[in-house]
Design an enzyme around this catalytic site. Structure first.
Site, PDB file in Angstrom:
ATOM      1  N   CYS A   1       0.863  -1.099  -0.070  1.00  0.00           N
ATOM      2  CA  CYS A   1       0.058   0.016   0.022  1.00  0.00           C
ATOM      3  C   CYS A   1       0.676   1.293  -0.055  1.00  0.00           C
ATOM      4  O   CYS A   1       1.703   1.514   0.809  1.00  0.00           O
ATOM      5  CB  CYS A   1      -0.989  -0.045   1.058  1.00  0.00           C
ATOM      6  SG  CYS A   1      -1.716   1.709   1.401  1.00  0.00           S
TER       7      CYS A   1
ATOM      8  N   CYS B   1       0.409   3.398   3.223  1.00  0.00           N
ATOM      9  CA  CYS B   1       1.070   2.534   4.460  1.00  0.00           C
ATOM     10  C   CYS B   1       2.661   3.208   4.187  1.00  0.00           C
ATOM     11  O   CYS B   1       3.368   3.156   5.450  1.00  0.00           O
ATOM     12  CB  CYS B   1       1.204   1.159   4.423  1.00  0.00           C
ATOM     13  SG  CYS B   1      -0.509   0.863   5.045  1.00  0.00           S
TER      14      CYS B   1
ATOM     15  N   HIS C   1      -3.994   0.235   8.339  1.00  0.00           N
ATOM     16  CA  HIS C   1      -4.444   0.071   6.963  1.00  0.00           C
ATOM     17  C   HIS C   1      -5.904  -0.499   7.046  1.00  0.00           C
ATOM     18  O   HIS C   1      -6.013  -1.495   7.703  1.00  0.00           O
ATOM     19  CB  HIS C   1      -3.514  -0.956   6.145  1.00  0.00           C
ATOM     20  CG  HIS C   1      -4.068  -1.068   4.811  1.00  0.00           C
ATOM     21  ND1 HIS C   1      -3.406  -0.378   3.764  1.00  0.00           N
ATOM     22  CD2 HIS C   1      -4.909  -2.041   4.368  1.00  0.00           C
ATOM     23  CE1 HIS C   1      -4.258  -0.628   2.744  1.00  0.00           C
ATOM     24  NE2 HIS C   1      -5.090  -1.834   3.052  1.00  0.00           N
TER      25      HIS C   1
ATOM     26  N   ASN D   1     -13.909   9.427  -0.868  1.00  0.00           N
ATOM     27  CA  ASN D   1     -14.542   8.645  -2.030  1.00  0.00           C
ATOM     28  C   ASN D   1     -14.244   6.895  -1.487  1.00  0.00           C
ATOM     29  O   ASN D   1     -13.409   6.615  -1.135  1.00  0.00           O
ATOM     30  CB  ASN D   1     -13.623   8.829  -3.110  1.00  0.00           C
ATOM     31  CG  ASN D   1     -13.773  10.198  -3.712  1.00  0.00           C
ATOM     32  OD1 ASN D   1     -14.603  10.619  -3.852  1.00  0.00           O
ATOM     33  ND2 ASN D   1     -12.472  10.562  -4.062  1.00  0.00           N
TER      34      ASN D   1
ATOM     35  N   THR E   1      -9.131   5.728  -5.752  1.00  0.00           N
ATOM     36  CA  THR E   1      -8.216   5.048  -6.585  1.00  0.00           C
ATOM     37  C   THR E   1      -7.226   4.575  -5.718  1.00  0.00           C
ATOM     38  O   THR E   1      -6.422   3.611  -6.198  1.00  0.00           O
ATOM     39  CB  THR E   1      -7.665   6.237  -7.547  1.00  0.00           C
ATOM     40  OG1 THR E   1      -7.033   7.052  -6.957  1.00  0.00           O
ATOM     41  CG2 THR E   1      -8.704   6.731  -8.782  1.00  0.00           C
TER      42      THR E   1
ATOM     43  N   HIS F   1      -8.686   7.453   3.050  1.00  0.00           N
ATOM     44  CA  HIS F   1      -8.146   8.793   3.301  1.00  0.00           C
ATOM     45  C   HIS F   1      -9.452   9.782   2.985  1.00  0.00           C
ATOM     46  O   HIS F   1     -10.158   9.766   2.337  1.00  0.00           O
ATOM     47  CB  HIS F   1      -7.358   9.065   2.094  1.00  0.00           C
ATOM     48  CG  HIS F   1      -7.522   8.749   0.671  1.00  0.00           C
ATOM     49  ND1 HIS F   1      -7.412   7.295   0.241  1.00  0.00           N
ATOM     50  CD2 HIS F   1      -7.926   9.537  -0.381  1.00  0.00           C
ATOM     51  CE1 HIS F   1      -7.895   7.322  -1.049  1.00  0.00           C
ATOM     52  NE2 HIS F   1      -8.256   8.844  -1.438  1.00  0.00           N
TER      53      HIS F   1
ATOM     54  N   HIS G   1     -10.054  13.656   2.055  1.00  0.00           N
ATOM     55  CA  HIS G   1      -9.667  14.780   1.096  1.00  0.00           C
ATOM     56  C   HIS G   1     -10.083  16.154   1.946  1.00  0.00           C
ATOM     57  O   HIS G   1     -11.158  16.127   2.238  1.00  0.00           O
ATOM     58  CB  HIS G   1     -10.026  14.852  -0.063  1.00  0.00           C
ATOM     59  CG  HIS G   1      -9.675  13.789  -0.975  1.00  0.00           C
ATOM     60  ND1 HIS G   1      -8.794  14.005  -1.971  1.00  0.00           N
ATOM     61  CD2 HIS G   1     -10.217  12.524  -1.159  1.00  0.00           C
ATOM     62  CE1 HIS G   1      -8.772  12.762  -2.488  1.00  0.00           C
ATOM     63  NE2 HIS G   1      -9.764  11.752  -2.128  1.00  0.00           N
TER      64      HIS G   1
HETATM   65  P1  DGP Z   1      -8.828   9.019  -4.212  1.00  0.00           P
HETATM   66  O1  DGP Z   1      -9.502   9.270  -5.775  1.00  0.00           O
HETATM   67  O2  DGP Z   1      -9.980   9.545  -3.436  1.00  0.00           O
HETATM   68  O3  DGP Z   1      -8.547   7.479  -4.084  1.00  0.00           O
HETATM   69  O4  DGP Z   1      -7.650   9.902  -3.905  1.00  0.00           O
HETATM   70  C1  DGP Z   1      -6.411   9.292  -4.048  1.00  0.00           C
HETATM   71  C2  DGP Z   1      -5.547  10.472  -4.112  1.00  0.00           C
HETATM   72  O5  DGP Z   1      -4.089  10.342  -3.473  1.00  0.00           O
HETATM   73  C3  DGP Z   1      -5.326  11.551  -5.287  1.00  0.00           C
HETATM   74  O6  DGP Z   1      -5.907  12.735  -5.039  1.00  0.00           O
HETATM   75  C4  DGP Z   1      -3.806  11.508  -5.697  1.00  0.00           C
HETATM   76  C5  DGP Z   1      -3.222  10.818  -4.199  1.00  0.00           C
HETATM   77  N1  DGP Z   1      -2.177  10.271  -4.374  1.00  0.00           N
HETATM   78  C6  DGP Z   1      -1.959   9.164  -5.109  1.00  0.00           C
HETATM   79  N2  DGP Z   1      -0.799   8.758  -4.870  1.00  0.00           N
HETATM   80  C7  DGP Z   1      -0.059   9.556  -4.027  1.00  0.00           C
HETATM   81  C8  DGP Z   1       1.152   9.621  -3.576  1.00  0.00           C
HETATM   82  O7  DGP Z   1       2.345   9.014  -3.747  1.00  0.00           O
HETATM   83  N3  DGP Z   1       1.615  10.561  -2.761  1.00  0.00           N
HETATM   84  C9  DGP Z   1       0.621  11.619  -2.496  1.00  0.00           C
HETATM   85  N4  DGP Z   1       0.963  12.790  -1.706  1.00  0.00           N
HETATM   86  N5  DGP Z   1      -0.649  11.719  -3.101  1.00  0.00           N
HETATM   87  C10 DGP Z   1      -1.023  10.568  -3.842  1.00  0.00           C
END
Ligand code: DGP
Length: 114
Positions: A6, A9, A48, A87, A95, A100, A102
């Site tokens: 992950c 993680c 996690h 989400n 994704t 998480h 936002h």
């Molecule tokens: P969601 O679409 O709700 O699963 O949001 C995932 C968010 O995670 C997306 O806005 C981009 C962010 N994200 C993905 N990979 C990374 C990463 O490696 N570092 C950071 N800081 N954010 C990431």
């Protein structure tokens, strides 16, 4: 417990660099790599869990803690108006499969969301 595959993680463990904005025993917050607003911060539980529906009744305090952390960060970042989004599932736009929250701020947001 951490999931070795992950990405969030790995961020929590410091194995992948992130723009950390907050950390305590239960939660970790960092700047989104692809910001959708002038301020875009992700708040995650250190433990996690793939998605919101993986949280049960015994996790109510942890979920409440994540909301409390939003208020701490909002004060830290001097945010008075902001949007909070979780989400849950692909159709909702999830994704990354580590829950998480936002925290978005710094512009006006439309409703309904796209
Ligand atoms: P969601 O679409 O709700 O699963 O949001 C995932 C968010 O995670 C997306 O806005 C981009 C962010 N994200 C993905 N990979 C990374 C990463 O490696 N570092 C950071 N800081 N954010 C990431």
């Amino acid at each position: 417990m951490a999931d070795k595959d992950c990405i969030f993680c790995k961020i929590v463990a410091g194995k992948i660099p992130s723009g950390k904005v907050y950390e305590d025993d239960l939660a970790f917050a960092f700047r989104d790599i692809s910001p959708q607003a002038p301020t875009h911060i992700l708040i995650v539980p250190k433990e996690h869990r793939a998605r919101l529906t993986d949280f049960g009744e015994k996790d109510a305090a942890l979920l409440g803690h994540l909301l409390k952390v939003i208020n701490i960060i909002a004060a830290q970042e001097k945010l008075e108006q902001f949007r909070v989004v979780i989400n849950c599932g692909e159709d909702a736009g999830q994704t990354v499969w580590h829950l998480h929250v936002h925290l978005l701020a710094g512009r006006a947001f439309g409703w309904p969301p796209g």
